[in-house]
Design an enzyme around this catalytic site. Sequence first.
Site, PDB file in Angstrom:
ATOM      1  N   CYS A 183      57.336 -29.866 -24.873  1.00  0.00           N
ATOM      2  CA  CYS A 183      57.450 -30.666 -23.648  1.00  0.00           C
ATOM      3  C   CYS A 183      56.226 -31.563 -23.544  1.00  0.00           C
ATOM      4  CB  CYS A 183      57.623 -29.782 -22.419  1.00  0.00           C
ATOM      5  SG  CYS A 183      56.218 -28.702 -22.099  1.00  0.00           S
TER       6      CYS A 183
ATOM      7  N   ARG B  41      53.568 -12.418 -20.250  1.00  0.00           N
ATOM      8  CA  ARG B  41      54.677 -13.382 -20.231  1.00  0.00           C
ATOM      9  C   ARG B  41      55.972 -12.726 -20.741  1.00  0.00           C
ATOM     10  NH1 ARG B  41      53.611 -18.722 -19.496  1.00  0.00           N
ATOM     11  NH2 ARG B  41      55.239 -19.401 -20.924  1.00  0.00           N
TER      12      ARG B  41
ATOM     13  N   GLU C 141      57.904 -13.058 -27.578  1.00  0.00           N
ATOM     14  CA  GLU C 141      56.810 -13.709 -26.857  1.00  0.00           C
ATOM     15  C   GLU C 141      55.527 -12.972 -27.175  1.00  0.00           C
ATOM     16  OE1 GLU C 141      56.054 -16.428 -24.949  1.00  0.00           O
ATOM     17  OE2 GLU C 141      54.061 -15.530 -24.853  1.00  0.00           O
TER      18      GLU C 141
ATOM     19  N   ASP D 217      60.074 -23.156 -29.601  1.00  0.00           N
ATOM     20  CA  ASP D 217      59.778 -23.967 -28.415  1.00  0.00           C
ATOM     21  C   ASP D 217      58.264 -23.827 -28.236  1.00  0.00           C
ATOM     22  OD1 ASP D 217      60.190 -25.529 -26.193  1.00  0.00           O
ATOM     23  OD2 ASP D 217      60.615 -23.845 -24.877  1.00  0.00           O
TER      24      ASP D 217
ATOM     25  N   ALA E   5      59.437 -17.408 -26.564  1.00  0.00           N
ATOM     26  CA  ALA E   5      60.581 -17.375 -25.636  1.00  0.00           C
ATOM     27  C   ALA E   5      60.249 -17.350 -24.149  1.00  0.00           C
ATOM     28  CB  ALA E   5      61.472 -16.180 -25.982  1.00  0.00           C
ATOM     29  N   ALA E   6      59.037 -16.908 -23.749  1.00  0.00           N
ATOM     30  CA  ALA E   6      58.776 -16.751 -22.311  1.00  0.00           C
ATOM     31  C   ALA E   6      58.554 -18.116 -21.642  1.00  0.00           C
ATOM     32  CB  ALA E   6      57.530 -15.891 -22.098  1.00  0.00           C
TER      33      ALA E   6
HETATM   34  N1  SAM Z   1      60.904 -21.203 -24.505  1.00  0.00           N
HETATM   35  C1  SAM Z   1      60.288 -21.002 -23.219  1.00  0.00           C
HETATM   36  C2  SAM Z   1      61.290 -21.330 -22.139  1.00  0.00           C
HETATM   37  O1  SAM Z   1      62.204 -22.101 -22.393  1.00  0.00           O
HETATM   38  O2  SAM Z   1      61.165 -20.792 -21.034  1.00  0.00           O
HETATM   39  C3  SAM Z   1      59.004 -21.758 -23.062  1.00  0.00           C
HETATM   40  C4  SAM Z   1      58.040 -21.488 -24.178  1.00  0.00           C
HETATM   41  S1  SAM Z   1      56.432 -22.136 -23.925  1.00  0.00           S
HETATM   42  C5  SAM Z   1      56.650 -23.815 -24.174  1.00  0.00           C
HETATM   43  C6  SAM Z   1      55.601 -21.603 -25.353  1.00  0.00           C
HETATM   44  C7  SAM Z   1      55.347 -20.113 -25.463  1.00  0.00           C
HETATM   45  O3  SAM Z   1      54.677 -19.853 -26.702  1.00  0.00           O
HETATM   46  C8  SAM Z   1      54.466 -19.545 -24.364  1.00  0.00           C
HETATM   47  O4  SAM Z   1      55.142 -18.519 -23.692  1.00  0.00           O
HETATM   48  C9  SAM Z   1      53.255 -19.015 -25.090  1.00  0.00           C
HETATM   49  O5  SAM Z   1      52.745 -17.816 -24.562  1.00  0.00           O
HETATM   50  C10 SAM Z   1      53.762 -18.804 -26.495  1.00  0.00           C
HETATM   51  N2  SAM Z   1      52.674 -18.867 -27.513  1.00  0.00           N
HETATM   52  C11 SAM Z   1      51.386 -19.156 -27.325  1.00  0.00           C
HETATM   53  N3  SAM Z   1      50.716 -19.079 -28.496  1.00  0.00           N
HETATM   54  C12 SAM Z   1      51.579 -18.722 -29.426  1.00  0.00           C
HETATM   55  C13 SAM Z   1      51.495 -18.472 -30.830  1.00  0.00           C
HETATM   56  N4  SAM Z   1      50.355 -18.611 -31.482  1.00  0.00           N
HETATM   57  N5  SAM Z   1      52.615 -18.111 -31.456  1.00  0.00           N
HETATM   58  C14 SAM Z   1      53.770 -17.993 -30.803  1.00  0.00           C
HETATM   59  N6  SAM Z   1      53.916 -18.229 -29.497  1.00  0.00           N
HETATM   60  C15 SAM Z   1      52.839 -18.598 -28.819  1.00  0.00           C
END
Ligand code: SAM
Length: 458
Positions: free
Chosen positions: A242, A149, A144, A189, A121-122
């Site tokens: 993205c 984050r 998150e 996401d 979510a972050a």
């Molecule tokens: N949804 C957010 C927004 O709209 O602002 C952006 C999300 S960003 C694309 C992906 C997120 O997944 C990051 O904050 C990252 O820290 C987290 N992430 C990284 N590794 C992960 C894992 N193994 N499982 C779940 N989340 C993870």
Amino acid sequence: MSESGGDATDRVPLPPEFLRQMAELLGDEFSAFLASYAQPAVSGLRVNTLKLSPVTFRGLSPFPLSPVPWCAAGFILPPEQEAGRHPFHAAGLYYLQDPSAMAVAELLAAQPGERVLDLCAAPGGKATHLAAQLQGEGLLVANEVIPARAHVLTENLERCGATNAIITVEPPERLAARWPGYFDRVLVDAPCSGEGMFRKSDTARQEWQPEQVAGCALRQSRILEDAAALVRPGGMLAYATCTFALEENEGVILDFLARHPEFASVHSPLQPGFRRGILGDVGIRLWPHLVPGEGHYIALLRRQGDTPPASAPARRQQMAREAVRAFAAFCAENLRRVLPVQLYAVGAALYHLPPDTPDLAGLRYMRPGWELGTVRKDRFEPAHALALGLSAADAQRTLDLAPDDEQVRRYLQGEVLDAPGEAGWLLVTVAGYPLGWGKRVGRQVKNHYPRALRWPVK
Ligand code: SAM
């Protein structure tokens, strides 16, 4: 146009292997895609409909706005508006978001009263959008895995006035094991190779490696696997990135569908400029040469069947009488209505538990609900999140300022204000929307705007 791929020469060149892959993927359209890198990144603003309608915001907006066709609350901003340093931003009236990212929650379409999980979510672009769709009814779990984050996520959800959100800090597999079938809608996401960030960020260009794509696809498949377990039969699962690579998009979804016959791809109607997924007719593509935005891939899947969300043990707590009394006394002195809250204490901090909140024992979290404040001895000190989740009409006392009033800047920089009136806690508001708390003693309004959020003094 430069040799490096359509963009200005002082930028880090686009990775050659990325360009080769895109040329292969896009065929005739590659030159239009490449030309989009000569254009600046598109900035967007999504009005926070927890606080006001898009029409009301347009009447107040200091920025010229043009609508995002696929999001009723979304607008495109002209470049260099500094919309992140405006009192309306501090009041949570909008969230700054790439217009293509706005399509994700639009497609998932959470309904008030549902249980919704945003697994990655972050910093909170989609979570704040989902919170607005819920309109304070139902439950949003914003998760998150990276604690730093998760702090930013918390700030963003609180500024936007989300009163029914829980913020957890867990790897997806721990939530999947804990809450199978608990949610009506789940969003992944996913962390990705970030090719859609190349217009905005030289760092994204520098960090991209061809091998990264395969690693991301593997991680995305694992996250999606856990996400699937969290969706109730009949519920929806949205997957977004993205990035443009096939392996991280259609590749992940087709592989998932092959292993999960209980899920089917939903064929959503296309908005102008949107394209269907490139392989297997799964998902939707937003390309920067076809729509105003940086690009996204979104797939919507439905879990077959129709079963109400699973139950989970509820949280129970014997509240200390002093804490209940202190909160009630604060409300009676400073608010105009009884807040419909279910109190929950973590140490000295009091929270409101959203309905359907499952037991969080043993899980890491930033917020078990809406933060109301802290009990200090027998006094209650209200939290910033409480101010941002209230409306001006809820408070006994307000200090309402115009957006261009010098006192707004002074308040956001942490200064004491001079404003005689009735003593006690008051909501400092801008154009009628809460910015935070102040406490009046004599003529002075002591500043309770959180230190971490204060605007720097130039
Ligand atoms: N949804 C957010 C927004 O709209 O602002 C952006 C999300 S960003 C694309 C992906 C997120 O997944 C990051 O904050 C990252 O820290 C987290 N992430 C990284 N590794 C992960 C894992 N193994 N499982 C779940 N989340 C993870």
